[in-house]
Design an enzyme around this catalytic site. Structure first.
Site, PDB file in Angstrom:
ATOM      1  N   SER A 379      84.790  88.588  55.994  1.00  0.00           N
ATOM      2  CA  SER A 379      84.687  87.800  57.219  1.00  0.00           C
ATOM      3  C   SER A 379      83.774  88.443  58.246  1.00  0.00           C
ATOM      4  O   SER A 379      83.433  87.806  59.245  1.00  0.00           O
ATOM      5  CB  SER A 379      86.079  87.607  57.835  1.00  0.00           C
ATOM      6  OG  SER A 379      86.654  88.868  58.148  1.00  0.00           O
ATOM      7  N   HIS A 400      82.114  82.815  52.638  1.00  0.00           N
ATOM      8  CA  HIS A 400      83.259  83.131  53.499  1.00  0.00           C
ATOM      9  C   HIS A 400      84.089  81.882  53.772  1.00  0.00           C
ATOM     10  O   HIS A 400      83.679  80.990  54.514  1.00  0.00           O
ATOM     11  CB  HIS A 400      82.771  83.744  54.825  1.00  0.00           C
ATOM     12  CG  HIS A 400      83.880  84.001  55.797  1.00  0.00           C
ATOM     13  ND1 HIS A 400      83.748  83.830  57.151  1.00  0.00           N
ATOM     14  CD2 HIS A 400      85.166  84.409  55.590  1.00  0.00           C
ATOM     15  CE1 HIS A 400      84.890  84.112  57.742  1.00  0.00           C
ATOM     16  NE2 HIS A 400      85.762  84.464  56.820  1.00  0.00           N
ATOM     17  N   GLU A 412      81.166  79.614  55.348  1.00  0.00           N
ATOM     18  CA  GLU A 412      79.921  80.278  55.753  1.00  0.00           C
ATOM     19  C   GLU A 412      79.221  80.816  54.508  1.00  0.00           C
ATOM     20  O   GLU A 412      79.805  81.592  53.753  1.00  0.00           O
ATOM     21  CB  GLU A 412      80.212  81.429  56.720  1.00  0.00           C
ATOM     22  CG  GLU A 412      80.619  80.980  58.106  1.00  0.00           C
ATOM     23  CD  GLU A 412      80.869  82.152  59.046  1.00  0.00           C
ATOM     24  OE1 GLU A 412      80.375  82.129  60.182  1.00  0.00           O
ATOM     25  OE2 GLU A 412      81.568  83.095  58.645  1.00  0.00           O
ATOM     26  N   ASN A 450      83.160  84.346  63.472  1.00  0.00           N
ATOM     27  CA  ASN A 450      83.866  85.484  64.083  1.00  0.00           C
ATOM     28  C   ASN A 450      83.061  86.100  65.227  1.00  0.00           C
ATOM     29  O   ASN A 450      83.633  86.617  66.187  1.00  0.00           O
ATOM     30  CB  ASN A 450      84.169  86.545  63.030  1.00  0.00           C
ATOM     31  CG  ASN A 450      85.403  86.196  62.223  1.00  0.00           C
ATOM     32  OD1 ASN A 450      86.280  85.473  62.690  1.00  0.00           O
ATOM     33  ND2 ASN A 450      85.473  86.681  60.997  1.00  0.00           N
TER      34      ASN A 450
END
Length: 616
Positions: A379, A400, A412, A450
């Site tokens: 991540s 991801h 992702e 993130n």
């Protein structure tokens, strides 16, 4: 066109045909599609997007009322023979027919998804559906914008008969002999039920989505009331933003970088929450999966998780018991690398520690075929640092997923500096194979989601450190439209995990990022959030209550909290564009809506920032 849709030219042509039929007085009429796997996908959303006045929207609704009214006025049996998508205006058309037959094919889906676009069914759906199946079942379809398979539609009376696709035409002809059997329509719409429905809608939407409430109001009030409300809703910012999100989803779901590619067999390393989730979702979509972990008990735990998700799918009628059994059978558990020699793709989903991952990739590669694509579900760890350990950086990519895998639509696709275009393209194709929404990001710390979400969560932690009550912070962001308050989300993610990600980003961007002291303090105290029973909230089974330690501070006005938390996210989004973490503003909006639940009615982070005068 590949699919049937209702636009102005089609509606005009249909009206001409109906007028001719009215003059001929046939014994009956069958409506059937000449295109594979689609009946009528609905109205042309582009026409709705172009509506700029209430009057124009109202007139579009009246056209539908007039044309579909002519189906009812033919005075002969009319049969809708439905195979494939029958949505929105398509569903409203078949409601005007006297008999409905649907195929049992999985692609046959019937429903009224208009509220998901910020409008209401505007061609008679709010009037005809409740009369056909009753008020409560109709509200259950109209308000959430729900679609049903043929079996569910038959059980509630939306369709009269379900047949195999090969028998559809014959069954439709036979139905004409029944002289247009039609159930007695419901006539009374209990105002108490409508009031209760409106109350539930307000609780669920917090007043941010006007369409469901308007739908409740309009039911039973006639076609002209429906037309006026459609016109009013079609010009609202909520409608325009939801239509924008619809087209973004369509665009990214069809993303194509190279030749078609399909994974028949996938290896998944790590049977924890994420590994099991990836394995389950892949197997449910027909992929054979080899699931490996280092201990039998870890693999057994992963298989138990997978079985639970399949069971939930059956319970919610998302799939049949047979489909669940077949899906589970496609997952082959292992504690060794046997069975990895013919994988098309291998995805690593082990502990989020770089040394563990590096060691695993060095150990893994010799067991794989040369053509195999190697991926990490990390991540936040830069992809290049993992690709080097694999020895095949050209065939290495980040894929991801977000937790829970079976509910979160975004993936992702993370490109490293040596990732080949063909490798990146294959990863995109795999995401599409799983019916996920891919967004391509550069392999920098935190990637996109993130990188934007963590500063927002961290800033909420700083507000708590400043003495602001966690209750007021979470309430403010729920009012903004977030699906969950930031401090509650930190508990769900896990305070230990959140601290590690925040620390990694702070190390990567020294000088402008600093972990909120409260997160460090909670980590030291052993608080882990929901999984540990204690965090910003206290958890006992399914119940939860505020942890007084963090909920007794001062309250800030909601607008002030929202402005402060959005400011850090917007600033980080600008940096991501400048640093080419993503290529376009749409990448950011897709990532935030489908990866974090950023309120769709705001159109995305960048769209919101632009509307607020904060962009560029």
């Amino acid at each position: 066109a590949k699919v049937n849709i209702f636009n102005e030219p089609v509606m005009r042509e249909l009206e001409v045909v109906l007028d001719k039929l009215g003059a001929r007085k046939p014994k009956g009429v069958i409506f059937i599609s000449g295109k594979p796997d689609v009946f009528i996908a609905g109205a042309d959303i582009r026409e709705i997007a172009k509506v700029e006045s209430v009057e124009r929207g109202t007139e579009l609704s009246r056209v539908g009322h007039r044309v579909f009214g002519k189906i009812e006025q033919l005075g002969v049996p009319t049969v809708a023979a439905i195979h494939g998508a029958c949505l929105g205006g398509g569903c409203e058309m078949v409601l005007a027919c006297s008999y409905r037959i649907a195929t049992d094919h999985p692609k046959t889906q019937i429903g009224l998804p208009e509220t998901q676009l910020g409008i209401i069914p505007g061609w008679g759906g709010t009037q005809r559906l409740p009369r056909l199946i009753g008020l409560n079942p109709a509200l259950g379809i109209i308000l959430p914008g729900k679609t049903l398979n043929a079996d569910k539609a038959r059980r509630i009376g939306l369709v009269d008969e379900v047949v195999p696709p090969i028998a559809l035409r014959e069954a439709a002809v036979a139905a004409l002999a029944k002289r247009g059997h039609r159930k007695a329509p419901f006539g009374f719409f209990d105002p108490v039920i409508k009031l209760a429905a409106a109350k539930k809608v307000r609780q669920r939407t917090r007043g941010q989505y006007p369409a469901p409430l308007k739908a409740v109001e309009v039911i039973g009030r006639g076609y002209e009331a429906e037309a006026r409300v459609l016109g009013e809703l079609a010009v609202t910012p909520v409608c325009k933003n939801l239509i924008r999100v619809f087209f973004l989803r369509e665009k990214y779901s069809k993303l194509k970088l190279g030749e078609p590619w399909k994974a028949d067999k996938v290896g998944v390393l790590g049977a924890g929450v994420m590994g099991a989730g990836i394995a389950q979702w892949s197997a449910a979509r027909g992929v054979t999966v080899r699931l490996k972990d280092i201990k039998p008990e870890f693999v057994a735990s992963g298989m138990k998780r997978i079985g639970a998700v399949f069971h939930e799918g059956v319970k919610r009628r998302k799939l049949s018991e047979l489909d669940a059994q077949r899906g589970l059978a496609r997952v082959h558990p292992a504690t060794a690398y046997t069975g990895f020699g013919d994988c098309d793709l291998v995805i690593e989903a082990v502990l989020e520690k770089i040394d563990v991952k590096r060691a695993l990739f060095a150990e893994l590669t010799p067991h794989l075929p040369d053509k195999c694509i190697i991926a990490s579900n990390t991540s936040a760890i830069p992809i290049d640092e993992l690709a080097a350990a694999s020895g095949r950086p050209d065939r290495f990519v980040g894929i991801h997923f977000f937790n829970p895998v079976h509910k979160m639509p975004l993936v992702e696709i993370v490109r490293g500096s040596q990732t080949l275009p063909a490798t990146l393209a294959a990863a995109v194709e795999y995401a599409k194979q799983l019916k996920k929404i891919p967004v391509i990001v550069r392999g920098t710390p935190g990637f996109l989601v993130n990188r934007l979400l963590m500063p927002y969560l961290n800033e909420a932690g700083k507000l708590v450190g400043d003495g602001v009550s966690a209750t007021s912070i979470d309430a403010a962001m729920l009012e903004f439209g977030m699906p969950m308050g930031p401090l509650r989300l930190l508990d769900e993610v896990g305070l230990d995990v959140a601290y590690d990600v925040a620390h990694e980003l702070a190390e990567a961007f020294r000088g402008r990022m600093k972990v909120a002291p409260v997160l460090a303090e909670m980590r030291e105290a052993g608080l882990k959030g929901r999984k540990g029973g204690r965090g910003f909230y206290l958890y006992e089974g399914r119940s939860e209550r505020p942890n007084r330690q963090y909920h007794t501070g001062k309250s800030l006005p909601a607008g002030e909290v929202q402005q402060r938390l959005m400011a850090v996210m917007i600033a980080e989004a600008k940096r991501c564009l400048n640093e080419k973490v993503v290529e376009t503003e749409d990448d950011i909006d897709v990532g935030m809506i489908f990866g974090t639940g950023f309120p769709p009615f705001r159109g995305g982070l960048v769209k919101h920032a632009r509307d607020a005068g904060k962009w560029p």
